[in-house]
Design an enzyme around this catalytic site. Structure first.
Site, PDB file in Angstrom:
ATOM      1  N   GLU A  38       0.641   5.179   5.519  1.00  0.00           N
ATOM      2  CA  GLU A  38       0.051   3.886   5.852  1.00  0.00           C
ATOM      3  C   GLU A  38      -0.702   3.290   4.668  1.00  0.00           C
ATOM      4  OE1 GLU A  38       0.531   1.926   8.294  1.00  0.00           O
ATOM      5  OE2 GLU A  38       1.811   3.312   9.380  1.00  0.00           O
ATOM      6  N   TYR A 121      -7.132  -1.803  10.314  1.00  0.00           N
ATOM      7  CA  TYR A 121      -5.687  -1.622  10.471  1.00  0.00           C
ATOM      8  C   TYR A 121      -5.289  -0.151  10.311  1.00  0.00           C
ATOM      9  CZ  TYR A 121      -0.892  -0.908   9.346  1.00  0.00           C
ATOM     10  OH  TYR A 121       0.368  -0.373   9.322  1.00  0.00           O
ATOM     11  N   ASP A 139      -1.565  -5.516  10.936  1.00  0.00           N
ATOM     12  CA  ASP A 139      -1.344  -5.797   9.521  1.00  0.00           C
ATOM     13  C   ASP A 139      -0.710  -7.176   9.384  1.00  0.00           C
ATOM     14  OD1 ASP A 139       1.194  -5.347  10.497  1.00  0.00           O
ATOM     15  OD2 ASP A 139       1.791  -3.992   8.885  1.00  0.00           O
TER      16      ASP A 139
END
Length: 380
Positions: A38, A121, A139
């Site tokens: 991520e 996020y 996002d």
């Protein structure tokens, strides 16, 4: 509205089950590796991240190995991905996870959010994907997709709009399927609900999309434009070689690209020559030998314009602690950011450089060693 959004979330999750891409971070349930992916995927394309993810997790297969590594090793493994503060924060967070949680990735939102470099996020993404917790992961893809679904005409760069979209995402998450839903939302934004010319004919939730039903899919989302050209900074960059080595600077931690390796660089001034600027900053007495060209590198908040030339040293210097002679063969082991690698590639394109260097050394380097001179002597 709640039932409608929930149905959209269910349809999207079912679509994902049959259409998801085969990506390496989707083959694991390890929160550490999901976290790494991520962070890497922030502002970086999926096809670029794949190779970096495989190599990074090979070098640092768990949080203990990452925490125990020195920062230069971490930055070296990250080089080419850009936004190097991400790598530094990963390293800091890994140390904190080991120290505070015994190496177990925390599973509470407040604890994850408190780790260095982790925003709302990333916290939502890791907790939903790794732990199947119903936290929204919002996002750029989610902002775009949900602004179209909800026909939201507010600027998605504003915090108020982001909070509204985050609330809608939370309402869309199907019961017990947060892991698949978060990835489904990302996948739809990457493959179908793209920024320009969204492929609404292939969208599994088009009939529940407000923008599509009102014909506004091409004008949503609303996002104010950034003026990237307003912060252009012009520099002089010095390339100095000696005996198969290049003079490199290990940049200070508080500077942009801190703790990374670059070339000596001074900000352009209309009042002083670059030679005088290099003397003032580094104590180097330089003589320009060959113009290489101008390299531009765009960061998220500024643009560097780097005027680059080959220089020789007029006298043997007492180098400041930030400057070091680095063997060209060792360059790949250092964390050299893309901005400076562009300059080094420009140097490599100069076929005449070997002879230029020999001329420079023979004129200015009375102290040059025989080994160094052999490096630059043309073949007999």
């Amino acid at each position: 509205m709640d039932n409608k959004l929930k149905n959209v979330g269910i349809k999207l999750t079912e679509w994902y089950s049959g259409n998801k891409r085969d990506l390496p971070w989707r083959q694991t349930k390890d929160p550490y590796k999901i976290w790494i992916s991520e962070v890497m995927l922030q502002q970086t394309r999926v096809d670029t991240v794949t190779g970096y993810f495989n190599e990074f997790t090979r070098r640092f297969p768990d949080v203990f190995k990452l925490a125990a590594a020195d920062e230069q090793s971490v930055l070296s493994a990250w080089k080419g991905l850009g936004y190097y503060s991400r790598a530094r924060n990963l390293h800091r967070a890994a140390k904190e996870i080991v120290a505070r949680y015994g190496g177990r990735f925390p599973d509470k939102y407040e604890e994850v959010r408190a780790l260095p470099g982790i925003g709302s996020y990333t916290a939502g993404a890791v907790l939903s994907i790794a732990f199947n917790q119903p936290h929204p992961a919002v996002d750029g893809n989610a902002l775009r997709v949900v602004s179209r679904i909800g026909q939201i005409e507010g600027d998605i760069a504003l915090d108020s709009t982001k909070k509204m979209i985050s609330k809608l995402v939370e309402e869309m998450i199907p019961e017990g399927r947060a892991k698949d839903f978060s990835q489904a939302l990302m996948e739809l934004g990457a493959l179908v609900c793209v920024p320009a010319k969204p492929m609404c004919g292939k969208c599994p939730i088009a009939n529940g999309c407000g923008a599509y039903l009102s014909g506004k899919q091409d004008i949503l989302p609303v996002k104010r434009k950034k003026n990237r050209g307003e912060n252009q900074v012009s520099y002089w960059v010095a390339v100095v070689r000696e005996g198969g080595k290049i003079l490199m600077e290990h940049r200070k931690g508080e500077t942009l690209l801190g703790q990374m390796w670059g070339l000596p660089m001074v900000e352009h001034s209309p009042d002083f020559s670059e030679e005088r600027l290099f003397a003032g900053k580094y104590g180097l007495s330089l003589k320009k030998r060959e113009w290489l060209g101008t390299v531009r590198h765009v960061f998220s908040h500024r643009t560097w314009k780097m005027n680059t030339a080959v220089y020789s040293l007029r006298e043997k210097p007492d180098l400041p602690p930030t400057l070091h002679w680095v063997r060209e063969g060792d360059m790949d082991d250092l964390a050299v950011p893309t901005a400076f690698r562009k300059v080094l590639r420009l140097l490599g394109q100069k076929e005449s450089y070997e002879q230029v260097s020999l001329d420079s050394f023979s004129e200015d380097y009375g102290w040059m060693t025989a080994e160094s001179r052999e490096r630059y002597e043309p073949d007999k």
